[in-house]
Design an enzyme around this catalytic site. Structure first.
Site, PDB file in Angstrom:
ATOM      1  N   SER A 110       0.839  -1.210   0.000  1.00  0.00           N
ATOM      2  CA  SER A 110       0.000   0.000   0.000  1.00  0.00           C
ATOM      3  C   SER A 110       0.866   1.250   0.000  1.00  0.00           C
ATOM      4  O   SER A 110       0.619   2.212  -0.736  1.00  0.00           O
ATOM      5  CB  SER A 110      -0.883   0.029   1.253  1.00  0.00           C
ATOM      6  N   GLY A 133      -5.876  -3.284  -7.716  1.00  0.00           N
ATOM      7  CA  GLY A 133      -7.033  -2.447  -7.392  1.00  0.00           C
ATOM      8  C   GLY A 133      -6.604  -1.103  -6.822  1.00  0.00           C
ATOM      9  O   GLY A 133      -7.189  -0.057  -7.137  1.00  0.00           O
ATOM     10  N   ASP A 144      -7.143  -7.781   4.423  1.00  0.00           N
ATOM     11  CA  ASP A 144      -6.360  -8.578   3.476  1.00  0.00           C
ATOM     12  C   ASP A 144      -5.857  -9.887   4.066  1.00  0.00           C
ATOM     13  O   ASP A 144      -5.307 -10.722   3.340  1.00  0.00           O
ATOM     14  CB  ASP A 144      -5.149  -7.769   2.989  1.00  0.00           C
TER      15      ASP A 144
END
Ligand code: S3P
Length: 447
Positions: free
Chosen positions: A27, A101, A324
């Site tokens: 991330s 995504g 996740d």
């Protein structure tokens, strides 16, 4: 993304031992490239995750004129020559986010405000993932976006326009949606406010101030008053080890008897370490030694020692903090004493795969007692799994790695097909797993 790749895993031959530093946070790696590309000046990044997802982000910015120098062969250190908020160039070809995504949703917020036209595509999995959650708020800010099914699916065609700040109340707890809107807010007239139904990972809010852009909180609103430019930080941007990757090793070390594994410098941002809190509630033996902060993020070394786990009922409020890691937490639950119940996790159905259906099929085939629910699962733990089966990871990296961990506690090996996607988030998974003694191999990857 390569959709093939077969993993053959388990059972573990002995307790897992050793010290592992897992790869950089996915991330944060995405965000570091994006903010550095939009900053004035040169940003140096260390600890970058050179997984396929992050390299997709890098290459999308390269095709809009951003120079990125990789400083070592592993591509973990890089220098991004920022072009400023208004310096991106119209891409000549479609922008391909691959399997990512996060890349697709965050970059849409940036593309919506450019002075040019762009088309965003991805792989087959990404083309099935819902985009209206970002398209609707971006349109409300003035964006011109077209796409399949009225804009709910890629490809998206984005004609950049001038955006108006607004207050957006999110319906899903999604850091991707929040971050997309905040990035669009960098370009908007006036302030942008976002309210989340539950707190989600806050790396965007923590990283923007490193680039000179304040993000404030006003009650439950996250507020961005655009200052008009981003500035490359003087200090190197360091990215800590990815807690989502560490979770696979923590579950494996908890389950395989005789194990004791140390995980170094793992990010412990509270919005990311829900998996650790859940595992500890399941009686995992995890000791934390906090280390110095890395940039705006907290980190710690973790020692995980094997212990008998207990099933629990997960509080729905904890779901975003572990979103996740549920595939591997299901594995922990399948081998724990008692019952594990998860509800309020319907978002798992729109990840890289339908992670509820996929894990239910794979774990059940391996011998687990698991029941599918619309928004979660109910699992009754067992001493061991049978294994001796082939399961399909459906091109989802976290399903592949979770089943490789399950196989360590099976009586017979498990063959996991469509597993090449582990390269999207954790290309070093197999060698690092082998280094602590896991029984796992990717035979097709052999030279
Ligand atoms: C991510 C946010 C999460 C997570 C994804 C990475 C991010 O998605 O599942 O792997 O970097 O912002 P949502 O925010 O859509 O839940």
């Amino acid at each position: 993304m390569n959709s093939g790749g077969t993993l053959v895993a388990g059972p573990a031959r002995q307790g897992l031992q050793g010290r592992v530093t897992v790869s950089g946070d996915k991330s944060m790696s995405h965000r570091s490239i994006m903010l550095a590309a939009l900053a004035e000046g040169v940003t140096e990044i260390q600890g970058f995750l050179a997984g396929e997802d992050n390299l997709s982000t890098a290459s999308m910015f390269q095709s809009m004129g951003v120079t990125i120098e990789f400083l070592n062969p592993q591509k973990t250190s890089l220098r991004v020559h920022g072009v400023g908020l208004h310096g991106l160039r119209e891409p000549e070809r479609v922008l391909d986010a691959g399997n990512a995504g996060t890349a697709a949703r965050l970059i849409s917020g940036i593309l919506a405000a450019q002075d040019f036209h762009s088309v965003l595509v991805g792989d087959a999995s990404l083309h099935r993932r819902p985009m209206m959650r970002i398209v609707a708020p971006l349109r409300a800010m003035g964006a011109h976006i077209d796409g399949r099914d009225g804009g709910n699916y890629l490809p998206l065609a984005i004609r950049g326009s001038s955006l108006q700040g607004m207050r957006h109340e999110m319906h899903v707890a999604s850091a991707q949606v929040k971050s997309c809107i905040l990035l669009a807010g960098l370009y908007a007239n006036g302030e942008t406010r976002v309210r989340e139904p539950r707190p989600t990972r806050d790396h965007t809010e923590r990283m923007l101030p490193l680039f000179g852009q304040a993000v404030q909180r006003d009650g439950d609103d996250i507020v961005l008053q655009p200052c008009g430019h981003l500035t490359a930080p003087q200090d190197v941007v360091h990215i800590p080890a990815d807690p989502s990757s560490a979770a696979f090793f923590a579950v494996a070390a908890s389950l395989v008897s005789g194990s004791s594994v140390q995980l170094t410098a793992v990010g412990t941002n509270p919005r990311r370490d829900g998996w650790r809190r859940i595992l500890q509630a399941m009686q995992a033996d995890i000791t934390l030694s906090p280390a110095a902060d890395v940039g705006s993020e907290t980190v710690a070394d973790m020692r995980v020692t094997a212990s008998r786990l207990q099933g629990i009922t997960v509080d729905p409020a904890d779901v975003p903090d572990a979103i996740d890691e549920f595939p591997v937490l299901f594995v922990a639950a399948a081998l724990a004493d008692g019952e594990f119940i998860l509800q309020g996790a319907e978002e798992l159905r729109v990840k890289e795969s339908d992670r509820i259906a996929c894990m239910v099929n794979a774990l059940r085939a391996a011998g687990a007692d698991i029941e599918e629910r619309p928004d979660g699962v109910r699992i009754r733990g067992k001493e061991r799994l049978k294994g001796g089966v082939t399961v399909d990871a459906q091109g989802d990296h976290r399903i592949a790695m979770a089943m490789a961990i399950a196989a360590q506690c099976a009586e017979q090996p498990i063959t996991i097909t469509h597993a090449a996607a582990i390269a999207t988030s954790f290309p070093a998974f197999v060698p690092l797993a082998q280094a602590v003694g896991m029984n796992v191999a990717m035979p097709e990857a052999a030279p």
